[in-house]
Design a protein around this motif. Sequence first.
Motif, PDB file in Angstrom:
ATOM      1  N   UNK A  98       0.817  -1.222   0.000  1.00 30.08           N
ATOM      2  CA  UNK A  98       0.000   0.000   0.000  1.00 30.08           C
ATOM      3  C   UNK A  98       0.848   1.268   0.000  1.00 30.08           C
ATOM      4  N   UNK A  99       2.116   1.163   0.418  1.00 30.69           N
ATOM      5  CA  UNK A  99       2.951   2.352   0.551  1.00 30.69           C
ATOM      6  C   UNK A  99       4.059   2.432  -0.496  1.00 30.69           C
ATOM      7  N   UNK A 100       4.620   1.287  -0.884  1.00 31.48           N
ATOM      8  CA  UNK A 100       5.823   1.281  -1.710  1.00 31.48           C
ATOM      9  C   UNK A 100       5.660   0.425  -2.956  1.00 31.48           C
ATOM     10  N   UNK A 117       3.753   5.691  -2.767  1.00 27.20           N
ATOM     11  CA  UNK A 117       2.361   5.825  -3.176  1.00 27.20           C
ATOM     12  C   UNK A 117       1.691   6.901  -2.328  1.00 27.20           C
ATOM     13  N   UNK A 118       0.963   7.765  -3.021  1.00 31.88           N
ATOM     14  CA  UNK A 118       0.263   8.856  -2.340  1.00 31.88           C
ATOM     15  C   UNK A 118      -1.070   9.059  -3.038  1.00 31.88           C
ATOM     16  N   UNK A 124      14.577  -4.362   3.008  1.00 34.91           N
ATOM     17  CA  UNK A 124      13.524  -4.738   3.950  1.00 34.91           C
ATOM     18  C   UNK A 124      12.394  -3.724   3.785  1.00 34.91           C
ATOM     19  N   UNK A 125      11.210  -4.158   3.345  1.00 37.84           N
ATOM     20  CA  UNK A 125      10.144  -3.195   3.063  1.00 37.84           C
ATOM     21  C   UNK A 125       9.522  -2.524   4.289  1.00 37.84           C
ATOM     22  N   UNK A 132      12.027   9.257   6.075  1.00 38.39           N
ATOM     23  CA  UNK A 132      10.978  10.183   5.628  1.00 38.39           C
ATOM     24  C   UNK A 132      11.024  10.298   4.116  1.00 38.39           C
ATOM     25  N   UNK A 133       9.857  10.253   3.503  1.00 40.66           N
ATOM     26  CA  UNK A 133       9.675  10.677   2.120  1.00 40.66           C
ATOM     27  C   UNK A 133       8.431  11.538   2.115  1.00 40.66           C
TER      28      UNK A 133
END
Length: 323
Positions: free
Chosen positions: A111-113, A149-150, A207-208, A229-230
């Motif tokens: 969901x994030x990367x 992902x945003x 490592x995700x 942080x991104x």
Amino acid sequence: MFPRRPHILASLALGTLLSAAGMAMAAPIAATVENGTTATACAEEDNVSLVLRGAGIRRMRIEALQPGYLGGIDKDVTAPDFSGCNFDGGAHPTDPAYKFKERRVVLHEDAQWRIVGMTLPTFWRPQQVPVRVGARTDRGFHLLQVFRKEDDKVLEAMVLYPADGYWRIKPLPEERFGDGVYGSSFLLGPVEQAGRPVVDIASIRIVPKPLSIHLRFTRGGSAVARVSEISRARTALDVRLSSPTTDARPFAVLRSMYVAADNADVSEVRWRESPEANEQALPLPEVKTLSGTQFRFGRSLPSKHNTSAPDIFFGGFDGAPAR
């Protein structure tokens, strides 16, 4: 509440002393920056080499930050400029050209990367570094791309080149600038010369959750770069080294482009000699050797090349053991 027993109090006191000792060990360490920039008229050639050295460093922070002038520009100039170059967008004429089977592989997605490995049809080095992401192992990638992902967007924020050790990072762009652009790149690890500065990587493990990149170096030692942080403000890596740095070999090199103050991916250096010191700044051509606890390689004047490309910050140098 039960009273504390004497041996518990003694243990707590000892822990306090050890914590204080640890804090003393983690006092900021100064690094040096040496300017190895050469002149060029080509806006697509890395002629800037800012070499970082220092002894006893085991931890640092690297950030990509929006340039200070970003809010005052209306247009992001992203088109390549080969007008002053002796090549036109293909491979650099002095580079070897090893051939590979082109491919693109999604190594991880949640969901994030999204993490992608890419192999190019040609590359200047033959190294094929093994890469492990979760339980999956592969090799031979020239780029490892990290997308954040945003909402309904998938935005690239980081690239690592396994075969020569180069990194590129950028914050999430302002919406008016589309996907944004990279500018300067950097090397992290035991730097050596092989036609240009490189870091030879023996293996990579990603490592995700939480996202971190584990590097094992061919010359020995290892590093972990945790993505802390991104965001629209910055992309930040907290780096831990397995052993302290020495003055004998650079631990990082910033690579970039400078033709003129208004045509550059980095045109100045800002630094602090200590955390309490005032920030100082010099135009890139005036930089020789600097000493400081933090450095920001960037631009104050908008550039007609990669206008939105980020500044790159190195700081937080300390000798605390890796955890």
